[in-house]
Each structure stands twice: as C-alpha cells, then as structure tokens.
Motif scaffolding. Structure first.
Motif, short mmCIF file in Angstrom:
data_model
loop_
_atom_site.label_atom_id
_atom_site.label_comp_id
_atom_site.label_asym_id
_atom_site.label_seq_id
_atom_site.Cartn_x
_atom_site.Cartn_y
_atom_site.Cartn_z
N GLU A 1 8.17 4.39 -0.86
CA GLU A 1 7.09 3.71 -1.57
C GLU A 1 7.61 2.97 -2.80
OE1 GLU A 1 3.22 6.53 -0.71
OE2 GLU A 1 4.79 7.29 -2.07
N LEU B 1 5.71 8.82 -6.33
CA LEU B 1 6.10 8.00 -5.19
C LEU B 1 7.37 8.54 -4.54
CD1 LEU B 1 5.66 4.43 -6.74
CD2 LEU B 1 3.99 5.79 -5.48
N ALA C 1 9.39 -0.11 -1.71
CA ALA C 1 8.46 -1.16 -1.28
C ALA C 1 7.92 -1.93 -2.47
CB ALA C 1 7.31 -0.54 -0.48
N GLN D 1 0.84 -1.19 0.00
CA GLN D 1 0.00 0.00 0.00
C GLN D 1 0.88 1.24 0.00
OE1 GLN D 1 -2.47 -0.29 3.47
NE2 GLN D 1 -3.97 -1.55 2.43
N LEU D 2 0.33 2.32 -0.51
CA LEU D 2 1.01 3.61 -0.46
C LEU D 2 0.84 4.20 0.94
CD1 LEU D 2 -0.31 5.01 -3.85
CD2 LEU D 2 1.86 3.85 -3.40
N LYS D 3 1.50 5.29 1.22
CA LYS D 3 1.37 5.92 2.53
C LYS D 3 -0.06 6.36 2.82
CE LYS D 3 6.08 7.47 3.09
NZ LYS D 3 7.00 8.58 3.24
#
Length: 119
Positions: free
Chosen positions: A59, A55, A62, A6-8
């Motif tokens: 991110e 991103l 990840a 997932q993104l932040k």
C-alpha cells in the motif's frame, strides 16, 4: 486518467479525514475607507487531507508510485470523495513532496492533501 490509489479495504482514506471547502475572495479598500469585495474564482475549491497509517509495504509503495507518476502536484487524477463517493475528475496533490515513513513491519504512514482543480 489516473485515479488515486485505494487501500486493500477499497477505501481511499482513513479516519480522521479532513474535507474543506474554500472560497477565494478579495477585498479592495478605497481611500475614502469603503471597500469592495469580489470572488477571485468562479467556484469553491475543495481540499481533502488524507492521513494514512498502518499501511503494509504494498500500500505504501502504491502511494509512492502514484506520487512519482503524477510528478507531485503537476499531474491530474480522478479522486473519489471519501465522504460521499462522488468522483472528481480533475484533482491534484497540493505539494511536490511526499513524506513516507516505515515505523515497523506492516506499519507505514504518510499524509497527502488532494485539491480539486478549478474546471
């Protein structure tokens, strides 16, 4: 089981999101000109094209780590459909390559395609 990162913000994708439902049908054409159609798979196949931009380094890292851990299209993972939140437990990446680009500070981008495996 692994899950798609997932993104932040807590989202797994950004707009625009493309979701496709695919059927695998075959047609056999006979000598007399008639044909017979049949479905090659028991259920529809779903595919999501996830485009990520803007991103930050964490991110983007990840997504790259997720790609490496899954060994490209080899691995299987859980994916939450960005449209309705339904979690599909047997998904994989469509391709064995990942193009990740950093265009500036806190401005990384990449694109992946997630497919739901037949289960």
């Amino acid at each position: 089981m692994a899950t798609f990162p997932q993104l932040k913000t807590g989202a797994v994708a950004q707009y625009p999101i493309v979701r496709q439902t695919l059927y695998q049908n075959q047609t056999v054409r006979f000598v007399d000109g008639t044909d017979q159609r049949y479905r090659d798979a028991g259920s529809a196949r779903q595919r999501w094209r996830i485009q990520l931009s803007g991103l930050d380094e964490g991110e983007l890292a990840a997504v790259e780590e997720f790609f490496l851990a899954n060994q490209g299209a080899f691995g299987s993972f859980a994916f939450a459909d960005p449209w309705d939140g339904h979690v599909y437990n047997d998904c994989s990446l469509e391709l064995d390559n990942l193009g990740a680009t950093t265009v500036g500070e806190m401005r990384g981008l990449t694109q992946v395609t997630v497919v739901r495996n037949r289960s």
